[in-house]
Enzyme design. Structure first.
Site, short mmCIF file in Angstrom:
data_model
loop_
_atom_site.label_atom_id
_atom_site.label_comp_id
_atom_site.label_asym_id
_atom_site.label_seq_id
_atom_site.Cartn_x
_atom_site.Cartn_y
_atom_site.Cartn_z
N HIS A 116 41.36 8.73 39.75
CA HIS A 116 41.84 8.71 41.14
C HIS A 116 43.29 8.24 41.22
CE1 HIS A 116 41.78 8.51 45.45
NE2 HIS A 116 41.86 7.20 45.48
N SER A 173 45.78 8.97 48.29
CA SER A 173 44.51 8.57 48.89
C SER A 173 44.67 8.33 50.39
CB SER A 173 43.97 7.33 48.16
OG SER A 173 42.61 7.12 48.45
N GLU A 194 39.10 -7.85 57.21
CA GLU A 194 38.19 -7.70 58.36
C GLU A 194 38.38 -6.34 59.04
OE1 GLU A 194 35.76 -9.46 59.63
OE2 GLU A 194 35.87 -11.19 58.27
#
Length: 533
Positions: free
Chosen positions: A512, A353, A452
């Site tokens: 996945h 990924s 964040e």
């Protein structure tokens, strides 16, 4: 109103601190030259009334003309006077036999004194950036702040040496045949170079140095022979300034795809198997993953291949440092930095990924460092809709969870699990997310990943960067899950544009997380590929 003047004093009634200019040796001052410059917006007043001017210093083989448009824009936006400079041996500034950063710093300080400026901001690109850093370190009292574009005082990439060595070789071969028409000469040189030079930016850089000189002959505006002779002085930052410090405002601006201003972090990693770093296997995990996710598979790959496996935590994940940025070129640079620090010249790369895209960028930008590439369930061509829809919601939920007052990791996981279940997230995904709870770099209990920054840079994570024109010609395996939408079969033509030797395989019934859903078949296919002669 914008006004361009050739010679003026920006400020009046300024008491210049002469001691600032004589921080270098007498020899440097003795060889200072009077620089050519352009001032945008003459303002009469005192420093207390007017913002310090901005002094722009160009890169090697450039000149003030190429910064005129940007200078005007900055002047219009900030209402700040702008001084654009030709460095020695460039543009309309004098030619001299020497070209060192300390000397260029003194040249600029002399110019500020001439203009009665006691303090200025500096914006420097390339060698202009290093000159600005020298001024800040030698005479900090004259510097209000520095902005350094795509150059570092700590290192110089080999690309700098290679690029300018090639450019200098090309320029030395060009002759001027008593021509008197500038445009015709520039057109002739452009035509001659087109056969061997296919980089338009380099072409324009060379042509910009062909000018009609004051003696009405056509030739180089730069002092080519001196720049070649002093090139070693420009590749490194003055060693004698080591230990000097500038405490004022400083901004380094680098290009994402540039290697001139490295932005690497020291990655956490774990070595499995024998400590043989001759062509090891490096495993790069996916978004919100870590090297822990690959613990079992790493050991199995070692057992089958008898090769060293290095499982890595990407920046902003696991035990690796948090960083304010998260792009694929940066992630690839981190891996290359790790390889260099471990003296690994080449490695097989397995990337899942996000880690797969990191591996692809590494292979495309540093092909000599990658022996074979395995990309697990991710494409460089398209992005699965589930990634754009699902992951932002997961990150948003993670950001909303506060661990204030919780000092125990298990209690934090139980608390987060309850909140995640309320968002209708499936059990497998919740288990995966909870692996990110631990002791943070700030010694508190919370998310070990940098939620964040990952949220802020999600668009960069969800899209493969523009790598047009680059190819990795080594053996490449794309391995997708049969039940996953992350590598559509129709992407294969685009994949082969970047990876001509790529083959695409699917493991049926796997999603996945191919390596977790079908570990036996995954191990068999991947190890067979890695052991190919």
């Amino acid at each position: 109103m914008l006004r361009i003047v050739r010679s003026c004093k920006i400020y009046q009634n300024v008491n210049w601190l002469d001691e600032n200019i004589y921080k270098c040796s007498y020899k440097c001052v003795r060889y200072a030259v009077n620089l050519s410059y352009k001032v945008l917006q003459q303002i009469i007043g005192t420093p207390s009334d007017i913002a310090p001017p901005l002094c722009i210093l160009h890169d090697l083989l450039s000149n003030k003309k190429q910064w005129n448009s940007i200078g005007k824009t900055i002047n219009n936006l900030t209402k700040r006077p702008v001084v654009i400079v030709d460095l020695r041996n460039h543009g309309m500034s004098p030619h001299t036999s020497s070209h060192k950063y300390e000397e260029m710093a003194i040249d600029v300080q002399n110019l500020l004194k001439k203009l009665s400026v006691d303090k200025a901001f500096f914006l420097g690109h390339g060698i202009g950036g290093k000159t600005a850093m020298c001024i800040a370190l030698l005479a900090p009292k004259v510097v209000a702040g520095v902005m350094i574009i795509d150059v570092s005082p700590a290192s110089s990439p080999k690309q700098f040496d290679e690029l300018y060595s090639d450019i200098f070789t090309i320029m030395k071969k060009i002759t001027f045949k008593n021509e008197t028409k500038l445009e015709a000469t520039q057109a002739r040189i452009r035509k001659e170079l087109k056969e061997s030079l296919h980089d338009d930016i380099v072409m324009d850089l060379i042509i910009s140095n062909v000018v009609l000189k004051s003696d009405l002959t056509i030739g180089w505006t730069c002092n080519l022979d001196v720049l070649i002779r002093n090139f070693n002085n420009m590749t490194s930052f003055p060693k004698r300034l080591k230990g000097n410090t500038y405490h004022g405002p400083t901004l380094f601006i680098g290009g994402q795809l540039s290697e001139y201003l490295p932005s690497v972090v020291n990655l956490a990693y774990r070595v499995h198997g024998k400590q043989d770093l001759d062509n090891p296997i490096i495993i790069l995990h996916g978004l919100l993953g870590s090297k822990r996710n690959w613990e079992s598979m790493s050991k199995k790959i070692v057992h089958v291949t008898n090769k060293t496996v290095i499982a890595v935590d990407a920046r902003n994940h696991g035990d690796s440092p948090h960083h304010h940025s998260h792009t694929y070129p940066e992630l690839a640079s981190d891996v290359k930095h790790l390889m260099d620090s471990l003296s690994i010249k080449k490695a097989d790369i397995i990337g899942h990924s996000m880690g797969g895209r990191t591996g692809m960028v590494l292979a495309l930008t540093e092909p000599a460092s990658v022996s074979r590439l395995v990309v697990v369930d991710i494409s460089p061509i398209s992005t699965a809709g589930v990634l754009n829809d699902f992951i932002p919601n997961v990150l948003k939920t993670m950001k909303s969870i506060s661990f204030d007052g919780i000092n125990d990791v298990n209690k934090a996981k139980a608390y987060a699990k309850k909140l995640l279940q309320s968002k209708s997230i499936n059990a497998d995904t919740i288990g995966f997310i909870l692996m990110n709870i631990g002791v943070t770099p700030y010694k508190t209990v919370g998310w070990s990943c940098n939620v964040e920054v990952l949220s802020k840079y999600f668009i960069d994570i969800a899209n493969f960067p523009n790598m047009s024109g680059k190819k990795y010609t080594g053996l490449t395996l794309f391995l997708g899950g049969g039940e996953s939408p992350y590598i559509p079969q129709e992407d294969i033509n685009g994949i082969k544009t970047l990876f001509p030797k790529a083959e695409l395989k699917y493991i049926e019934d796997a999603g996945h997380n191919v390596h977790a859903d079908s570990p036996t078949e995954f191990l068999q296919i991947v190890t067979r590929f890695l052991l190919l002669n």
